[in-house]
Design a protein around this motif. Structure first.
Motif, PDB file in Angstrom:
ATOM      1  N   ALA A   9       0.813  -1.222   0.000  1.00 52.61           N
ATOM      2  CA  ALA A   9       0.000   0.000   0.000  1.00 52.61           C
ATOM      3  C   ALA A   9       0.843   1.267   0.000  1.00 52.61           C
ATOM      4  CB  ALA A   9      -0.935  -0.018   1.212  1.00 52.61           C
ATOM      5  N   ASP A  14       1.333   7.815  -2.149  1.00 52.92           N
ATOM      6  CA  ASP A  14       1.577   9.130  -2.770  1.00 52.92           C
ATOM      7  C   ASP A  14       0.613   9.383  -3.930  1.00 52.92           C
ATOM      8  OD1 ASP A  14       3.545   9.514  -0.922  1.00 52.92           O
ATOM      9  OD2 ASP A  14       5.189   8.940  -2.236  1.00 52.92           O
ATOM     10  N   PHE A  20      -2.928   0.617   5.248  1.00 49.57           N
ATOM     11  CA  PHE A  20      -3.808  -0.135   6.168  1.00 49.57           C
ATOM     12  C   PHE A  20      -3.462   0.107   7.626  1.00 49.57           C
ATOM     13  CE2 PHE A  20      -6.133  -2.497   3.083  1.00 49.57           C
ATOM     14  CZ  PHE A  20      -5.285  -2.555   1.985  1.00 49.57           C
ATOM     15  N   ARG A  21      -2.136   0.149   7.896  1.00 51.55           N
ATOM     16  CA  ARG A  21      -1.734   0.100   9.315  1.00 51.55           C
ATOM     17  C   ARG A  21      -1.056   1.369   9.796  1.00 51.55           C
ATOM     18  NH1 ARG A  21      -1.469  -4.535   6.707  1.00 51.55           N
ATOM     19  NH2 ARG A  21      -2.734  -6.230   7.549  1.00 51.55           N
ATOM     20  N   TRP A  27      -7.450  -0.024   8.289  1.00 50.71           N
ATOM     21  CA  TRP A  27      -7.836  -0.931   9.394  1.00 50.71           C
ATOM     22  C   TRP A  27      -7.940  -0.176  10.724  1.00 50.71           C
ATOM     23  CZ3 TRP A  27      -9.963  -3.429   6.190  1.00 50.71           C
ATOM     24  CH2 TRP A  27      -9.406  -4.277   5.256  1.00 50.71           C
ATOM     25  N   GLN A  87       0.606  -6.584  -3.621  1.00 43.94           N
ATOM     26  CA  GLN A  87      -0.431  -6.919  -2.645  1.00 43.94           C
ATOM     27  C   GLN A  87      -1.607  -5.955  -2.814  1.00 43.94           C
ATOM     28  OE1 GLN A  87       1.485  -7.971   1.457  1.00 43.94           O
ATOM     29  NE2 GLN A  87       2.801  -6.428   0.482  1.00 43.94           N
ATOM     30  N   HIS A 105      -3.366 -10.374  -4.163  1.00 40.67           N
ATOM     31  CA  HIS A 105      -4.566 -10.194  -3.328  1.00 40.67           C
ATOM     32  C   HIS A 105      -5.772  -9.799  -4.161  1.00 40.67           C
ATOM     33  CE1 HIS A 105      -1.917  -9.436   0.492  1.00 40.67           C
ATOM     34  NE2 HIS A 105      -1.980 -10.703   0.144  1.00 40.67           N
ATOM     35  N   THR A 172       5.675  -1.838   1.934  1.00 42.21           N
ATOM     36  CA  THR A 172       4.868  -2.816   2.668  1.00 42.21           C
ATOM     37  C   THR A 172       5.444  -2.994   4.066  1.00 42.21           C
ATOM     38  OG1 THR A 172       3.982  -5.080   2.662  1.00 42.21           O
ATOM     39  CG2 THR A 172       6.150  -4.767   1.660  1.00 42.21           C
ATOM     40  N   SER A 173       4.529  -3.226   5.014  1.00 37.25           N
ATOM     41  CA  SER A 173       4.935  -3.283   6.435  1.00 37.25           C
ATOM     42  C   SER A 173       5.537  -4.631   6.798  1.00 37.25           C
ATOM     43  CB  SER A 173       3.705  -3.029   7.316  1.00 37.25           C
ATOM     44  OG  SER A 173       2.710  -4.030   7.043  1.00 37.25           O
ATOM     45  N   VAL A 176       2.003  -9.142   6.769  1.00 37.90           N
ATOM     46  CA  VAL A 176       1.049 -10.156   6.293  1.00 37.90           C
ATOM     47  C   VAL A 176       1.762 -11.205   5.447  1.00 37.90           C
ATOM     48  CG1 VAL A 176      -1.035 -10.505   4.891  1.00 37.90           C
ATOM     49  CG2 VAL A 176      -0.856  -8.525   6.385  1.00 37.90           C
ATOM     50  N   ASN A 197      11.129   1.760   1.736  1.00 35.86           N
ATOM     51  CA  ASN A 197       9.919   1.930   2.534  1.00 35.86           C
ATOM     52  C   ASN A 197       9.998   3.237   3.316  1.00 35.86           C
ATOM     53  OD1 ASN A 197       7.429   0.377   3.085  1.00 35.86           O
ATOM     54  ND2 ASN A 197       8.088   0.584   5.226  1.00 35.86           N
ATOM     55  N   LEU A 198       8.832   3.782   3.684  1.00 34.45           N
ATOM     56  CA  LEU A 198       8.849   5.072   4.401  1.00 34.45           C
ATOM     57  C   LEU A 198       9.609   4.951   5.708  1.00 34.45           C
ATOM     58  CD1 LEU A 198       7.805   7.974   4.228  1.00 34.45           C
ATOM     59  CD2 LEU A 198       5.819   7.280   5.567  1.00 34.45           C
ATOM     60  N   ALA A 215       8.164   6.392  -1.354  1.00 37.87           N
ATOM     61  CA  ALA A 215       8.442   5.611  -2.566  1.00 37.87           C
ATOM     62  C   ALA A 215       8.564   6.511  -3.798  1.00 37.87           C
ATOM     63  CB  ALA A 215       7.324   4.595  -2.779  1.00 37.87           C
TER      64      ALA A 215
HETATM   65  N1  APR Z   1       6.252   5.550   0.553  1.00 40.24           N
HETATM   66  C1  APR Z   1       6.770   4.355   0.932  1.00 40.24           C
HETATM   67  N2  APR Z   1       6.261   3.604   1.940  1.00 40.24           N
HETATM   68  C2  APR Z   1       5.190   4.099   2.591  1.00 40.24           C
HETATM   69  C3  APR Z   1       4.589   5.340   2.265  1.00 40.24           C
HETATM   70  C4  APR Z   1       5.167   6.079   1.191  1.00 40.24           C
HETATM   71  N3  APR Z   1       4.676   7.265   0.813  1.00 40.24           N
HETATM   72  N4  APR Z   1       3.549   5.564   3.120  1.00 40.24           N
HETATM   73  C5  APR Z   1       3.491   4.489   3.935  1.00 40.24           C
HETATM   74  N5  APR Z   1       4.475   3.629   3.637  1.00 40.24           N
HETATM   75  C6  APR Z   1       4.784   2.331   4.253  1.00 40.24           C
HETATM   76  C7  APR Z   1       4.471   2.255   5.721  1.00 40.24           C
HETATM   77  O1  APR Z   1       5.622   2.641   6.471  1.00 40.24           O
HETATM   78  C8  APR Z   1       4.167   0.765   5.892  1.00 40.24           C
HETATM   79  O2  APR Z   1       5.352   0.048   6.201  1.00 40.24           O
HETATM   80  O3  APR Z   1       3.930   1.387   3.615  1.00 40.24           O
HETATM   81  C9  APR Z   1       3.652   0.327   4.525  1.00 40.24           C
HETATM   82  C10 APR Z   1       2.155   0.092   4.506  1.00 40.24           C
HETATM   83  O4  APR Z   1       1.914  -1.002   5.324  1.00 40.24           O
HETATM   84  P1  APR Z   1       0.417  -1.585   5.440  1.00 40.24           P
HETATM   85  O5  APR Z   1      -0.509  -0.440   5.702  1.00 40.24           O
HETATM   86  O6  APR Z   1       0.469  -2.729   6.391  1.00 40.24           O
HETATM   87  O7  APR Z   1       0.087  -2.115   3.965  1.00 40.24           O
HETATM   88  P2  APR Z   1       0.601  -3.453   3.288  1.00 40.24           P
HETATM   89  O8  APR Z   1       1.952  -3.831   3.799  1.00 40.24           O
HETATM   90  O9  APR Z   1       0.419  -3.302   1.830  1.00 40.24           O
HETATM   91  O10 APR Z   1      -0.475  -4.524   3.841  1.00 40.24           O
HETATM   92  C11 APR Z   1      -0.354  -5.840   3.352  1.00 40.24           C
HETATM   93  O11 APR Z   1      -2.412  -6.437   4.438  1.00 40.24           O
HETATM   94  O12 APR Z   1      -4.511  -5.807   5.023  1.00 40.24           O
HETATM   95  C12 APR Z   1      -3.797  -6.577   4.144  1.00 40.24           C
HETATM   96  O13 APR Z   1      -4.494  -7.194   2.023  1.00 40.24           O
HETATM   97  C13 APR Z   1      -4.029  -6.110   2.750  1.00 40.24           C
HETATM   98  O14 APR Z   1      -2.469  -6.097   0.933  1.00 40.24           O
HETATM   99  C14 APR Z   1      -2.651  -5.699   2.282  1.00 40.24           C
HETATM  100  C15 APR Z   1      -1.726  -6.437   3.206  1.00 40.24           C
END
Ligand code: APR
Length: 229
Positions: A9, A14, A20-21, A27, A87, A105, A172-173, A176, A197-198, A215
């Motif tokens: 996500a 941007d 999500f988190r 969430w 994802q 997903h 991605t965090s 998952v 990642n951020l 990103a």
């Molecule tokens: N640039 C880079 N990274 C970013 C930015 C940005 N502008 N903004 C946020 N982030 C990072 C956050 O630091 C975090 O580590 O993106 C990550 C988003 O993490 P999540 O919200 O957990 O999203 P994601 O990792 O895609 O979730 C995985 O969980 O809920 C399920 O199916 C859903 O596909 C999703 C999966």
């Protein structure tokens, strides 16, 4: 050079699509058990449909950002050497011109028949009673993978991962699975790993290199390095 890129996500943040988190993330505003599980769907399909109709409309209005565009540029330059495993259920990679994208997903712009598993392009507003164009059953659902369901095309993903020279995780965090386990899979096969990642994700320490920042800044810089710009 073969690169497998996992996105989450954060790469679409941007482009104005929520994560999500993070603070204020999806969430934190919707109970995922109610809108992203088969149990939630059985309990209240209309509520789940509303949730995905809103996300579909938001995603349809979003545009790719420089990160999506840079990955499409890398894919074109490496001519078959790039696999993007996302994802995300938005289609911003494709909107930026990427072609080899695996949606593990699922995707918001897809509809699925819960009876015969026929797939078709999702209408902007979907209703559970919409008849399936193939079997006619009033059993339409979003073509997205809910918690507790199997992610799509895992065999193809793991095959592409084991062929890669480089595994890159973007936005991605690492919370998952199975996506969160790809870095360990790559490392176990001696494949170089990079995280963009951020902030440091749960699995950051497992990467050979981890860079922090948005990103839309980090990815174009990395792609320029890869292409020797
Ligand atoms: N640039 C880079 N990274 C970013 C930015 C940005 N502008 N903004 C946020 N982030 C990072 C956050 O630091 C975090 O580590 O993106 C990550 C988003 O993490 P999540 O919200 O957990 O999203 P994601 O990792 O895609 O979730 C995985 O969980 O809920 C399920 O199916 C859903 O596909 C999703 C999966």
């Amino acid at each position: 050079m073969r690169v497998l890129i996992l996105t989450g996500a954060g790469i679409s943040a941007d482009s104005g699509l929520g994560t999500f988190r993070d603070a204020g993330g999806l969430w934190t505003r919707y109970p995922l058990e109610e809108v992203a599980t088969p149990e939630g769907w059985r309990r209240d399909p209309a509520k789940v449909m509303e949730f995905y109709n809103a996300r579909r409309a938001q995603a349809a209005a979003a545009v790719p950002n420089p990160a999506h565009e840079a990955l499409a540029r890398l894919e074109a330059a490496l001519d078959g050497g790039v696999t993007i495993v996302t994802q995300n259920v938005d289609s911003l990679h494709e909107a930026a011109g990427a072609r080899n994208v695996i949606h593990m997903h699922g995707r918001l712009d897809g509809a699925l028949c819960a009876v015969c598993e026929h797939r078709w392009p999702a209408p902007v507003r979907m209703a559970p009673a919409d008849p399936c164009p193939a079997c006619g059953a009033p059993a339409t659902r979003p073509d997205v993978v809910w918690f507790g369901e199997m992610p799509y095309r895992m065999e193809a993903i793991l095959a592409a991962l084991s062929q890669a020279d480089l595994f890159v995780s973007i936005g991605t965090s690492g919370e998952v699975y199975p996506a969160a386990g790809f870095v360990e899979e790559a490392a176990a096969q001696g494949i170089r790993t990079l995280e963009l990642n951020l902030e440091a994700s749960r699995g950051s320490a497992l990467f050979d290199e981890a860079r922090q920042g948005p990103a839309s800044t980090l990815v174009p810089v990395w792609v320029a390095e890869m292409l020797g710009d």
